[in-house]
Design an enzyme around this catalytic site. Structure first.
Site, mmCIF file in Angstrom:
data_model
loop_
_atom_site.group_PDB
_atom_site.id
_atom_site.type_symbol
_atom_site.label_atom_id
_atom_site.label_comp_id
_atom_site.label_asym_id
_atom_site.label_seq_id
_atom_site.Cartn_x
_atom_site.Cartn_y
_atom_site.Cartn_z
ATOM 1 N N HIS A 1 -3.279 39.252 11.660
ATOM 2 C CA HIS A 1 -2.060 39.156 10.840
ATOM 3 C C HIS A 1 -1.265 40.445 10.859
ATOM 4 O O HIS A 1 -0.065 40.452 11.152
ATOM 5 C CB HIS A 1 -2.428 38.785 9.403
ATOM 6 C CG HIS A 1 -1.458 39.307 8.392
ATOM 7 N ND1 HIS A 1 -0.168 38.828 8.275
ATOM 8 C CD2 HIS A 1 -1.575 40.313 7.468
ATOM 9 C CE1 HIS A 1 0.461 39.503 7.326
ATOM 10 N NE2 HIS A 1 -0.369 40.402 6.829
ATOM 11 N N PHE A 2 -1.909 41.577 10.532
ATOM 12 C CA PHE A 2 -1.071 42.765 10.338
ATOM 13 C C PHE A 2 -0.570 43.363 11.644
ATOM 14 O O PHE A 2 0.398 44.124 11.641
ATOM 15 C CB PHE A 2 -1.731 43.807 9.426
ATOM 16 C CG PHE A 2 -2.969 44.487 9.916
ATOM 17 C CD1 PHE A 2 -2.952 45.333 11.003
ATOM 18 C CD2 PHE A 2 -4.162 44.343 9.224
ATOM 19 C CE1 PHE A 2 -4.093 45.998 11.427
ATOM 20 C CE2 PHE A 2 -5.317 44.997 9.634
ATOM 21 C CZ PHE A 2 -5.276 45.830 10.746
ATOM 22 N N HIS A 3 -1.170 42.996 12.786
ATOM 23 C CA HIS A 3 -0.563 43.426 14.044
ATOM 24 C C HIS A 3 0.750 42.684 14.308
ATOM 25 O O HIS A 3 1.611 43.180 15.035
ATOM 26 C CB HIS A 3 -1.537 43.232 15.212
ATOM 27 C CG HIS A 3 -2.473 44.386 15.392
ATOM 28 N ND1 HIS A 3 -3.641 44.518 14.688
ATOM 29 C CD2 HIS A 3 -2.383 45.499 16.176
ATOM 30 C CE1 HIS A 3 -4.252 45.641 15.035
ATOM 31 N NE2 HIS A 3 -3.512 46.257 15.931
ATOM 32 N N TYR B 1 5.510 48.283 3.137
ATOM 33 C CA TYR B 1 6.967 48.206 2.978
ATOM 34 C C TYR B 1 7.633 49.524 3.347
ATOM 35 O O TYR B 1 8.798 49.534 3.773
ATOM 36 C CB TYR B 1 7.300 47.758 1.553
ATOM 37 C CG TYR B 1 6.701 46.399 1.283
ATOM 38 C CD1 TYR B 1 7.237 45.254 1.867
ATOM 39 C CD2 TYR B 1 5.537 46.259 0.527
ATOM 40 C CE1 TYR B 1 6.652 44.017 1.690
ATOM 41 C CE2 TYR B 1 4.943 45.025 0.348
ATOM 42 C CZ TYR B 1 5.508 43.903 0.930
ATOM 43 O OH TYR B 1 4.913 42.680 0.770
ATOM 44 N N ARG C 1 -14.261 41.920 11.308
ATOM 45 C CA ARG C 1 -13.349 42.992 11.683
ATOM 46 C C ARG C 1 -14.102 44.322 11.675
ATOM 47 O O ARG C 1 -15.225 44.391 11.193
ATOM 48 C CB ARG C 1 -12.162 43.047 10.713
ATOM 49 C CG ARG C 1 -12.560 43.393 9.288
ATOM 50 C CD ARG C 1 -11.419 43.310 8.298
ATOM 51 N NE ARG C 1 -10.354 44.259 8.582
ATOM 52 C CZ ARG C 1 -9.448 44.659 7.682
ATOM 53 N NH1 ARG C 1 -9.497 44.199 6.439
ATOM 54 N NH2 ARG C 1 -8.499 45.497 7.997
ATOM 55 N N ARG C 2 -13.479 45.361 12.229
ATOM 56 C CA ARG C 2 -14.008 46.734 12.208
ATOM 57 C C ARG C 2 -15.380 46.861 12.887
ATOM 58 O O ARG C 2 -16.073 47.848 12.677
ATOM 59 C CB ARG C 2 -14.142 47.261 10.772
ATOM 60 C CG ARG C 2 -12.910 47.214 9.896
ATOM 61 C CD ARG C 2 -13.184 47.975 8.611
ATOM 62 N NE ARG C 2 -12.078 47.957 7.678
ATOM 63 C CZ ARG C 2 -12.037 47.216 6.574
ATOM 64 N NH1 ARG C 2 -13.059 46.423 6.264
ATOM 65 N NH2 ARG C 2 -11.002 47.273 5.766
ATOM 66 N N HIS D 1 -0.743 48.929 0.059
ATOM 67 C CA HIS D 1 0.145 47.810 0.372
ATOM 68 C C HIS D 1 1.609 48.213 0.279
ATOM 69 O O HIS D 1 2.435 47.717 1.052
ATOM 70 C CB HIS D 1 -0.122 46.592 -0.508
ATOM 71 C CG HIS D 1 0.460 45.350 0.094
ATOM 72 N ND1 HIS D 1 -0.165 44.631 1.087
ATOM 73 C CD2 HIS D 1 1.652 44.725 -0.102
ATOM 74 C CE1 HIS D 1 0.592 43.623 1.463
ATOM 75 N NE2 HIS D 1 1.706 43.653 0.757
#
Length: 556
Positions: free
Chosen positions: A372-374, A222, A435-436, A218
């Site tokens: 979300h993370f895209h 950042y 997912r995956r 995580h």
């Protein structure tokens, strides 16, 4: 600004290599949505199976591109603001290790010997070259930090009482986070995974490996984001035609990330039964805390852009929106950054869902998560990185931008694609879409007993968005390589847009150095991770034998 031939070549290679590999990364991204939409009902196409492609997509886009770019951008910011070049030998050593490590890992992936996804979760087992290559990439990327710290200390001695430039502060914050978080993944790779992959250890501690990965994983988010934040604070207001609302706000946000980026990784393990609910609750609180620097940034950048719009003649409450240079081909960096910021609004709010202990149970391991993370990785991170890669290549080689009118629409085309793609994934995730998973073999195959027709609209929507993203990516490659190989038209050198501060507050010593912040950072990490590691080591269970992608039976 003049740049030595040596450093110029280092930066150019650090940009050219990952952008070239990105062609594979984006191709395999398209293939994922093709498989998942049920267009292909097999496990492989063009001799590349689904999980090999998924691994290549994740590793290239999320680790290789971001790491190479962060180092290249760090060299550029340190030279531009400090007026001192990094050590020549160390820069080449760093580059050599990163390139060699990348080639090792790439061979293992493309040969089908490391289809373990970018998280390389055991007991999925990859070839030793994958783990060793990953370790070399990380080691090579850490070397520049020590040389940049030398330059920083020299500058401080020569400029007593002067504020450290915000871009330099951000670069050092980012690589201190990177140095700390990669300690855990280095231990995971070198002590747990590499001996296991080489057959020296018959089993591996899966839960410990997962915990070490997310100590890194995580904070990695950042590490991706902070180069974009540096551009948002130090360049975007200038590109918009205005000033940065507050220099101090940027410093507060950056040090907030330094404190809270690493200790929040446990929220990726909310479903792990061997970590106590108290430890997970603490991770939830810290994760909500790390949203504060983003809210500070949202306010500061909104004020900065409003000032720019009013300087350009805007009237009324929201008239400044229409006065920004969205389609100015001479300020194409603005278009890439503003499109990324728009995506980040959605990425930030959906991230709060993942951070919540209760809500995470609804979306865990569903397509909601990559949706979300895209919006974050493929939003502000990706767009800022490819825009600055193009800018640095053009200025360092003295080239004009190839097809400037096409270049200026690329970020908006990409933004539309990501919004459609991510909405499709999150919609499907809320209906239980995993997912995956290669959905085309089962759930989206009308001939299969597990066929699930309610996922057809969501996966087709994701396919439509992914196709638009692919088209935008191909246009970018035309612009990038057309610029790279174009005729020299300008004086080669280094030039970065620099925003003045509207509120250029007096130097505050607390926000002009690192020592107290690093001490507090270490304390928070210990508070967050000592209980987590005690839980994991006390409840690990037996070690796991390997599972190979081509054979799900353990140990065979």
């Amino acid at each position: 600004m003049n740049v030595s031939r040596s450093l110029r070549n280092v930066i150019i290679i650090e940009l050219f290599v990952p952008i070239t590999l990105l062609i594979l990364g984006i191709y395999h991204g398209l293939m994922q949505v093709v498989y998942r939409a049920g267009v292909i009902h097999q496990s492989s196409a063009v001799k590349l199976d689904y999980y090999r492609g998924l691994t290549a997509h994740g590793v290239i886009n999320a680790i290789v591109l971001t790491t190479f770019f962060a180092v290249a951008f760090g060299h550029a910011t340190m030279l531009f603001y400090m007026k001192k070049e990094p050590n020549k030998q160390l820069s080449w050593l760093s580059l050599g290790l990163m390139v060699f490590g990348t080639l090792m890992a790439a061979w293992a992936i493309l040969a089908g010997k490391a289809s373990v996804l970018y998280t390389f979760y055991p007991p999925l087992k990859g070839h030793p070259c994958f783990y060793l290559g990953t370790a070399l990439l990380i080691v090579g990327s850490r070397i520049p930090l020590f040389d940049w710290l030398r330059i920083y200390r020299e500058w401080k001695r020569e400029n007593p009482g002067v504020k450290v430039p915000l871009a330099v502060l951000g670069t050092l914050v980012n690589f201190i986070i990177w140095f700390v978080c990669t300690l855990a993944v280095a231990y995971e790779v070198l002590v747990l995974l590499l001996p296991w992959a080489m057959g020296w250890n018959p089993t591996v501690n899966v839960t410990l490996a997962r915990t070490l990965f997310w100590f890194f994983g995580h904070a990695l988010v950042y590490f991706w984001l902070l180069p974009a934040y540096i551009m948002f604070y130090t360049m975007l207001p200038k590109l918009a035609g205005g000033k940065l609302y507050s220099d101090l706000a940027g410093r507060i946000a950056l040090f907030g990330f330094l404190l809270l980026s690493v200790p929040v990784g446990v929220h990726h393990q909310f479903s792990d039964p061997n970590i106590s609910s108290t430890t997970k609750w603490l991770s939830t609180i810290l994760t909500f805390g790390v949203a504060i620097p983003s809210f500070i940034t949202a306010f500061t950048l909104s004020a900065s852009l409003e000032y720019a719009g009013r300087q350009r003649g805007a009237k009324g409450l929201l008239g400044w929106f229409g006065k920004l240079p969205y389609l100015d081909s001479n300020r194409y960096l603005f278009g890439y950054m503003i499109a990324g910021l728009i995506l980040f609004i959605f990425g930030g709010f959906t991230g709060i869902v993942n951070s919540s202990y209760a809500l995470n149970n609804v979306v865990h391991n569903t397509a909601f998560l990559p949706g979300h993370f895209h919006m974050t990785v493929a939003g502000p991170v990706f767009l800022a990185m490819i825009a600055m890669s193009l800018h640095l290549i053009a200025t360092l080689r003295g080239r004009k931008i190839f097809m400037p009118k096409i270049n200026v629409i690329i970020p908006y085309l990409w933004m539309v694609g990501v919004l459609i793609f991510s909405f499709g994934l999150m919609w499907g995730g809320l209906m239980g879409e995993p997912r995956r998973t290669n959905l085309g073999m089962t759930y989206l195959n009308p001939q299969h007993e597990l066929y699930t027709p309610q996922w057809v609209p969501s996966t087709m929507l994701a396919l439509a968005g992914g196709t638009i993203m692919f088209i935008a990516g191909m246009l970018y490659f035309v612009v990038f390589f057309g610029t790279f190989f174009g005729k020299k038209a300008e004086t080669a050198g280094l030039d970065l847009p620099v925003s003045e501060a509207y509120h250029d507050e007096k130097m505050v010593p607390l926000f002009n150095g690192f020592r107290p912040w690093i001490i507090v950072m270490i304390v928070i990490i210990l508070i967050a991770y000592v209980p987590a590691l005690v839980d994991v080591l006390s409840n690990s269970g037996p070690g796991a034998p390997p599972h190979l992608p081509h054979n799900p039976l353990p140990g065979l």
